[in-house]
Design an enzyme around this catalytic site. Structure first.
Site, PDB file in Angstrom:
ATOM      1  CG  HIS A 196      -0.243   0.449   2.425  1.00 49.15           C
ATOM      2  ND1 HIS A 196       0.438   0.005   2.954  1.00 49.15           N
ATOM      3  CD2 HIS A 196      -0.101   1.730   3.182  1.00 49.15           C
ATOM      4  CE1 HIS A 196       0.688   0.280   3.438  1.00 49.15           C
ATOM      5  NE2 HIS A 196       0.081   1.129   4.661  1.00 49.15           N
ATOM      6  CE  LYS A 200       1.944   5.244   4.198  1.00 48.67           C
ATOM      7  NZ  LYS A 200       1.237   5.738   4.194  1.00 48.67           N
ATOM      8  CG  HIS A 258       6.113  -0.635   4.126  1.00 44.34           C
ATOM      9  ND1 HIS A 258       5.025  -1.537   2.380  1.00 44.34           N
ATOM     10  CD2 HIS A 258       4.775  -0.699   4.659  1.00 44.34           C
ATOM     11  CE1 HIS A 258       3.736  -2.272   3.268  1.00 44.34           C
ATOM     12  NE2 HIS A 258       3.517  -1.863   4.643  1.00 44.34           N
TER      13      HIS A 258
END
Ligand code: BG6
Length: 507
Positions: A196, A200, A258
């Site tokens: 995810h 962003k 990430h």
């Protein structure tokens, strides 16, 4: 009712970004992810009129629920977690009219799901365009993927895609096995692995900053950059996720995905086009060039820590081992600091320092490009006392923005130099609320744009980097170093960077 402000910029995007009529099938029913992320995202897309006119959501899970019960649960969840508040009941109603639930405890359940999907296609004209979303714990992936294949859930016409949550696999081998399993039913270009962070706005802006501007790229290399620091700091602890986190730890939870994605975006070469193939080709080259931290080097270049009790924003908090569901002698790391290099033409010899942790003093994700000092010091050491090296800091969250740190003359007689910041602030410049990452990613998956999703070879390289470190830690007798909650991690992490004559930024 307070009006919800619809972002006019996104209105402009509506025509080009509205997906084709379709159905999203969410496995995991009304689980945590669905409640906190997926449904609020779908509702906000509906609010912005970014969903197709003909669209339905079908939840599937083992336990039975009626459509109405499912809708009520989701209404509550959206009320609590949506970024826009309060719920616009009119929009909710027309959205919820196309939300359904089917229980899939067994083969009969899947047959029923198959029939329901066909029926919805006929009613809504969705042409069997289906996005399957695996929002269950990873242990449930295999039977679900197999059932999608065995029960013909893909449909006979239209497109089919599958979204898989992170972490993708538990190590390199299991990630490869998972890809093989999914490939029994979906082609690689139909597989959307979510990270995810890529959704962003500020993460997407890394590429815009670098490649839409002429002034940064000439400096973006070993010649001008002293080192890069990437920080993902959180104040939260393990929360209610003990079962998952005990198995994952910070390495699998944040670094493998990430953090390494941030590194790839910062270090990659300009892609030939802004499309899924070109962007991912360049990212994977960086991940391949990322120097492995070899067994003998783990002690010097990788630090793991675990939070002990302490204070966060003035409140006393438990240590990790005292959290509910955590083993009293747990060796799971909640903090990782690493030092590595990207062994290629652009970055040879430039260290990349990375750190992430829970229960740190501040929530802050940022990438700092620290430049070399001026080649010749014109001003006296005394005059330059307050001067730090130049740094370009990409603030991913919170306080999203970019700042450039440089030296300026203090307005007094004589020369005194201090570091000052030139600041760009997202909120002040654009005056709109950024969409949530899940809105962007669901929309992209519905449109078939995989640019912001990770490809099998990226995931494979990411595991190739973290697996040996995890193995070395597992084999070492000692537990992770403890750090007090509310501090910046264990002393060993300071030592890791200080050995190179550098220090962590006060993020
Ligand atoms: C998730 C991790 O992927 O990212 C969590 O599993 C972490 O442990 C979260 O808290 C952080 O995401 P964000 O968007 O709040 O930075």
């Amino acid at each position: 009712m307070a009006a919800t402000i619809v972002n006019p910029l996104r209105e402009g995007l509506r025509l080009s970004r509205t997906p084709e009529p379709s159905t999203i099938v969410i496995f995991g029913g009304s689980g945590d992810l669905v409640q906190r992320k997926l449904m609020p995202a779908l509702y906000n897309l509906a609010l912005q009129r970014l969903l197709p006119g003909s669209f339905s959501v079908v939840g599937a899970a083992r336990q039975p629920l009626t459509d109405d019960q499912f809708r009520e649960e989701l209404h509550r969840a959206v009320g609590e977690h949506s970024r826009t508040k309060p719920i616009n009941e009119e929009v909710w109603k027309s959205f919820a009219d196309h939300v359904f639930f089917i229980a899939t405890p067994d083969e009969r359940g899947y047959d029923q799901l198959s029939r329901r999907l066909d029926q919805l296609d006929t009613e809504l004209g969705t042409n069997a365009n289906r996005l399957f979303y695996l929002a269950t714990p990873p242990g449930a992936y295999e039977p679900i993927v197999k059932a999608i294949g065995a029960h013909g859930l893909r449909g006979r016409t239209g497109w089919a895609r599958i979204v898989v949550e992170k972490p993708f696999g538990h190590d390199r081998e299991s990630a490869r096995a998972l890809t093989e399993l999914i490939h029994q039913v979906f082609r690689e270009d139909e597989v959307f692995r979510i990270d995810h962070y890529l959704g962003k706005e500020t993460v997407q802006n890394i590429l815009v900053m670098r490649f839409a501007n002429g002034i940064f790229e000439p400096l973006w290399n070993r010649q001008y950059v002293d080192h890069v620091q990437i920080t993902v700091a959180e104040t939260i602890g393990v929360e209610e996720r003990a079962g998952y986190y005990e198995q994952a730890g910070a390495m699998r939870d944040i670094v493998q995905n990430h953090l390494l994605q941030l590194l790839a975006l910062v270090a990659m070469e300009p892609p030939a086009a802004f499309d899924d193939k070109a962007v991912r080709d360049e990212k994977v080259k960086v991940l391949r060039a990322l120097r492995a931290i070899a067994d003998g080097d783990v002690a010097r270049s990788a630090v793991r820590g675990q939070y002990a009790s302490g204070f966060i924003e003035g409140a006393a908090v438990h240590g990790y081992r005292e959290e509910p569901g955590i083993a009293p002698a747990s060796r799971t790391e909640t903090y990782v600091a690493l030092r590595s290099f990207v062994d290629n033409w652009r970055w040879e010899g430039t260290p990349f320092y990375m750190r992430t942790g829970k229960r740190l003093p501040k929530r802050s994700t940022e990438i700092a490009i620290q430049f070399r000092v001026a080649p010749h010091q014109l001003f006296s050491r005394e005059a330059s006392e307050g001067l730090d090296p130049n740094a370009l800091v990409l603030r991913i969250q919170p306080d999203e923005g970019v700042s450039l740190k440089f030296g300026a003359k203090v307005p007094v007689q004589g020369i005194r130099i201090r570091s000052v910041n030139m600041d760009f602030d997202y909120g002040a410049s654009f005056m709109v609320d950024a969409p949530d990452a899940y809105e962007t990613l669901i929309l992209d998956a519905l449109r078939g744009d995989a640019t912001l999703f990770t490809r099998r070879d990226e995931v494979d390289q990411q595991w190739a980097f973290v697996d040996p470190i995890i193995a070395a830690w597992a084999a070492s007798p000692g537990p992770p170093a403890l750090y007090e909650a509310g501090t910046w991690g264990p002393a060993e992490a300071e030592a890791l960077i200080e050995r190179d004559g550098r220090e962590w930024r006060k993020a």
